[in-house]
Scaffold this active site. Structure first.
Site, short mmCIF file in Angstrom:
data_model
loop_
_atom_site.label_atom_id
_atom_site.label_comp_id
_atom_site.label_asym_id
_atom_site.label_seq_id
_atom_site.Cartn_x
_atom_site.Cartn_y
_atom_site.Cartn_z
N ASP A 190 8.66 0.00 5.63
CA ASP A 190 9.15 -0.71 4.69
C ASP A 190 10.47 -0.53 4.52
O ASP A 190 11.22 -0.62 5.36
CB ASP A 190 8.23 -0.15 3.40
CG ASP A 190 7.94 -1.20 2.37
OD1 ASP A 190 8.79 -1.79 1.67
OD2 ASP A 190 6.69 -1.57 2.37
N ASP A 199 7.97 13.03 -7.11
CA ASP A 199 6.52 13.13 -6.87
C ASP A 199 5.99 12.63 -5.22
O ASP A 199 4.92 12.31 -4.85
CB ASP A 199 5.78 12.00 -7.62
CG ASP A 199 4.63 12.16 -8.14
OD1 ASP A 199 3.93 13.37 -7.68
OD2 ASP A 199 3.85 11.28 -8.95
N ASP A 217 17.56 8.52 8.75
CA ASP A 217 17.54 8.79 7.42
C ASP A 217 16.99 7.83 6.68
O ASP A 217 17.66 6.62 6.67
CB ASP A 217 18.85 9.29 6.93
CG ASP A 217 18.95 9.56 5.37
OD1 ASP A 217 17.79 9.32 4.65
OD2 ASP A 217 19.84 9.89 4.86
N HIS A 224 10.87 -1.06 -2.97
CA HIS A 224 9.82 -1.47 -2.42
C HIS A 224 8.91 -0.43 -1.73
O HIS A 224 7.71 -0.10 -1.78
CB HIS A 224 9.87 -2.68 -1.66
CG HIS A 224 8.43 -3.37 -1.32
ND1 HIS A 224 7.81 -3.21 -0.33
CD2 HIS A 224 7.66 -4.33 -1.82
CE1 HIS A 224 6.64 -3.71 0.02
NE2 HIS A 224 6.62 -4.69 -1.14
N TYR A 327 -3.03 -10.47 12.88
CA TYR A 327 -3.69 -10.14 14.06
C TYR A 327 -4.92 -9.33 13.95
O TYR A 327 -4.82 -8.29 13.89
CB TYR A 327 -2.19 -9.55 14.83
CG TYR A 327 -1.28 -10.18 15.33
CD1 TYR A 327 -1.53 -11.40 16.16
CD2 TYR A 327 0.15 -10.08 14.87
CE1 TYR A 327 -0.60 -12.15 16.67
CE2 TYR A 327 1.14 -10.74 15.19
CZ TYR A 327 0.77 -11.86 16.10
OH TYR A 327 1.67 -12.64 16.39
N SER A 385 1.12 -6.22 -1.53
CA SER A 385 1.91 -4.94 -0.94
C SER A 385 1.53 -3.78 -1.50
O SER A 385 1.37 -2.47 -0.96
CB SER A 385 3.48 -5.04 -1.49
OG SER A 385 4.23 -5.77 -0.70
#
Lengths: 451, 258
Positions: A190, A199, A217, A224, A327, A385
């Site tokens: 992502d 958290d 990194d 998102h 797919y 998402s």
């Protein structure tokens, strides 16, 4: 080549923008308003003096047991039999043939249950177990996570919509069976993950891989990825924030989308391959595009053959399922449901949809910088998402519990354990919710085969 | 199967040991007996669940026909055949795609076996015998629909177990028509529960080894001769296991043909 590249970039932008502008938290102005509403939650008082509702104390009564006699056994004979053990009948549960029996003083429940099991007149005997709230984590925002445990609560600030009781993925019951394994790795491909988010920082396998900037990194500069990773694997039962579906699994952040929400297919292809090589058990792709790609397909096949369960969002345009979700051979395509187990109108559809998971008003992590100082680093978002990482979390729990299952078997367990919540309109597998909304309890907890 | 071979070898050894006397006195001593017996037992089973030992109870009803050949005074061998209903409820199967808690009750099957009893010596009114029995149970595979899934699926269970009982029997022969007896036995019950799962493209098999926790049985029984040809028998047994007791009950009707 550059034309192709820019086209593919545009496709990925389109998807992430649709998550953001239409439904996601990239619409910062709107989310800041929500954040402003979230802020008073600092003052939400804790149930149980802040202690978790965990299984403590005895598991069953030490003074009585439950005995069910065979239907042919008359009450007089049953009570005589109970007396023969030195026990006494406390009551018969109305409408049943179940006797609540007080055991003799000094006798142990375990012994008398075992002895009574020998009696052919008795159909079933067991301790009088004590029920507690099932494996409810103590994360302070858990009551907002209707997707995991829906009590019909208001989802958000007072006045927010209320969900339908138990329109959820049955996470608490499933956690009674397994909370997952720390050996299981869920790769989140992502925009990266905020590595120091309180958290999730303890759940990260490593700082990951950044294919946008070609380093190691995978810090999130969009938000998102942190949000998606939180749903699948936020630190759970840590007295703060939210619970992740895969309570104990590790998260491997892989940045394949830039800060504007665009990502080249080559980043995604490399990200999939890299994650598979790192031993990722599950790969979550809350992204997609409209174009097919043979190379993307081959990368998915590579990861699949390395036994990685690949989960992808169907998309949020009320259109055909996007790629890579489309797919079908290698990917679980996930559409969205809401707090009433209904399909939101924007959720993509098509024969490739395998299952659905909640994707409306889903609370999860946002980077600490996202809403600015003084705000809680959590926010509501929506879109497929948010649906996909619920499924990825379940896949992670399944792989931990049943390491002997192959990837196609895990995909089938997830499909076949789903609840056909739109069966009234679309019985059986359909293009909208696939096999249905996932049910973690059915997937993980033993099915009782009874008479 | 090794145990069955061992038992056959033991029976043949005892038979050959007493072989000479068979030949000399067969005309006087050979007798044929037929018997029907009904038995119930409940045995605490041990089995592994993800390396964690678990227990449940196997409840079984047995109905057996015995054809008993008394080869000489004090030595009997018999073959057994019959029906059993064996209930392994309480066993979990977690190596299948969908884990299963089996609570569906008894599975019917057939039983075959053999037993032998040899009088060793008498002391005053007590007769000491050696007793051995071996039975094999094979359940007829039974199928159940899996409920609650989004597609149709079934599970099938094929249970099987064997029981070997060996030990001395002390009978008190003072009474004319009634012979009480007491026995301490090595009583081993072990077997497998094979669970198959079929859910469209998903299939799995789990074979779970089971074994009764108590290896020792203490039996108290008696035979009552109604006539010279017909006798009735009853027996109760306990099998201690830690702080608990397994139990068994048996009734038997026997007819002798001289």
């Amino acid at each position: 080549m550059s034309i192709v590249r820019s086209r593919k970039t545009a496709l990925v932008i389109l998807l992430l923008t649709s998550f953001g502008l239409s439904h996601g938290f990239q619409q910062r102005g709107r989310q800041r308003t929500i954040s402003g509403s979230v802020r008073p939650r600092r003052e939400i008082r804790l149930f149980n003096d802040g202690h978790p509702f965990q299984a403590r104390g005895p598991r069953f009564s030490r003074t009585d047991i439950l005995v069910k006699f065979k239907p042919s056994v008359r009450r007089l004979w049953a009570e005589t039999a109970i007396s023969a053990y030195g026990a006494s009948t406390e009551r018969i549960i109305p409408g049943t043939n179940i006797y609540k029996v007080r055991i003799p003083e000094g006798a142990s429940v375990e012994t008398i249950v075992q002895v009574m099991k020998q009696n052919p007149s008795i159909e079933h005997v067991e301790p009088n177990y004590i029920a507690r709230i099932a494996a409810t984590p103590n994360d302070t925002l858990f009551n907002l996570q209707y997707a995991l445990y829906n009590t019909g609560q208001e989802i958000g600030v007072p006045g927010s919509p209320q969900g339908k009781n138990r329109a959820d993925i049955k996470a608490t019951a499933a956690w009674e069976e397994t909370k997952g394994s720390a050996d299981i790795v869920i790769a989140v491909l992502d925009t990266g993950v905020e590595l120091l988010h309180p958290d999730i920082k303890n759940k990260l396998m490593s700082a990951g891989r950044d294919l946008v900037n070609d380093d190691f990194d995978a810090t999130d500069d969009n938000g998102h990825g942190t949000y998606v990773a939180g749903i699948a694997g936020a630190e759970t039962n840590n007295n703060s924030g939210i619970a992740g579906v895969a309570w104990n699994a590790k998260i491997l952040p892989v940045k394949v989308v830039d800060k504007d929400g665009s990502g080249f297919y080559d980043w995604i292809i490399e990200g999939i391959t890299w994650a598979a090589d790192q031993g990722a058990d599950v790969i979550n792709l809350s992204l997609g595009g409209e174009d097919t790609s043979q190379l993307l397909l081959e990368a998915l096949e590579y990861a699949y053959k390395k036994q990685a369960v690949i989960v992808a969002s169907a998309g949020n345009d009320d259109a055909a399922v996007l790629y890579p979700a489309a797919y079908d051979d290698y990917v679980l395509a996930v559409s969205a449901t809401d707090y009433n187990d209904s399909r939101p109108s924007w959720s993509n559809k098509g024969p490739q949809v395998d299952v659905a998971a909640p994707g409306v008003r889903i609370v999860s992590l946002v980077p600490t910088w996202y809403f600015g100082p003084g705000s809680l680093p959590y926010g509501f978002g929506e879109g497929t998402s948010a649906s996909a990482p619920h499924v990825a979390g379940l896949a992670g729990l399944l792989k931990g519990l049943k390491p002997f299952l192959k990837v196609n078997e895990i995909m089938d367990v997830i499909r076949f354990s789903s609840d056909d919540v739109n069966s009234a309109e679309q019985p059986g597998k359909d293009d909208f919710l696939g096999y249905g909304r996932i049910n973690m309890e059915k997937a993980l907890v033993p099915i009782k085969v009874s008479k | 199967m090794k145990i069955s071979r061992l038992l056959v070898a033991v029976i043949l050894s005892v038979a050959s040991w007493t072989g000479a006397s068979f030949g000399q006195t067969a005309a006087d001593r050979v007798a044929l007996k037929a018997a029907l017996s009904g038995e119930y037992f409940a045995r605490t089973l041990g089995w592994d669940d993800e390396a964690k030992p678990r227990t449940s109870t196997l409840k079984t009803y047995l109905a057996l026909a015995h054809v008993n050949l008394q080869l000489m005074e004090g030595f009997d061998i018999a073959v057994l055949a019959g029906y059993a209903s064996s209930d392994p409820s309480g066993v979990s199967f977690k190596k299948l795609p969908f884990s299963i808690d089996f609570e569906a009750g008894a599975v019917s099957g057939y039983v075959l076996g053999a037993e032998a009893r040899k009088s060793l010596f008498t002391y005053q009114n007590f007769e000491i015998s050696a007793y051995g029995q071996f039975v094999v149970y094979r359940g007829v595979e039974k199928s159940w629909e899996l409920e609650g899934l989004s597609v149709d699926g079934t599970v099938e269970l094929a249970p099987a177990w064997t029981r070997l009982a060996l030990g001395p029997v002390v009978a008190y022969r003072r009474f004319l028509n009634f012979t009480p007896y007491f026995s301490v036995q090595y009583n081993r019950l072990s077997g497998t529960l094979e669970m198959r799962q079929n859910i469209q493209t998903l299939a799995g098999i789990e074979k779970k080894a089971i074994k009764a926790k108590s290896p020792v049985a203490l039996l108290l029984g008696g035979d009552y001769a109604l006539t010279d040809e017909i006798s009735l028998g009853g027996e109760v047994g306990i099998m201690p296991y830690q702080s608990s007791l397994d139990t068994s009950f048996k009734l038997k009707v026997q007819i002798s043909f001289q």
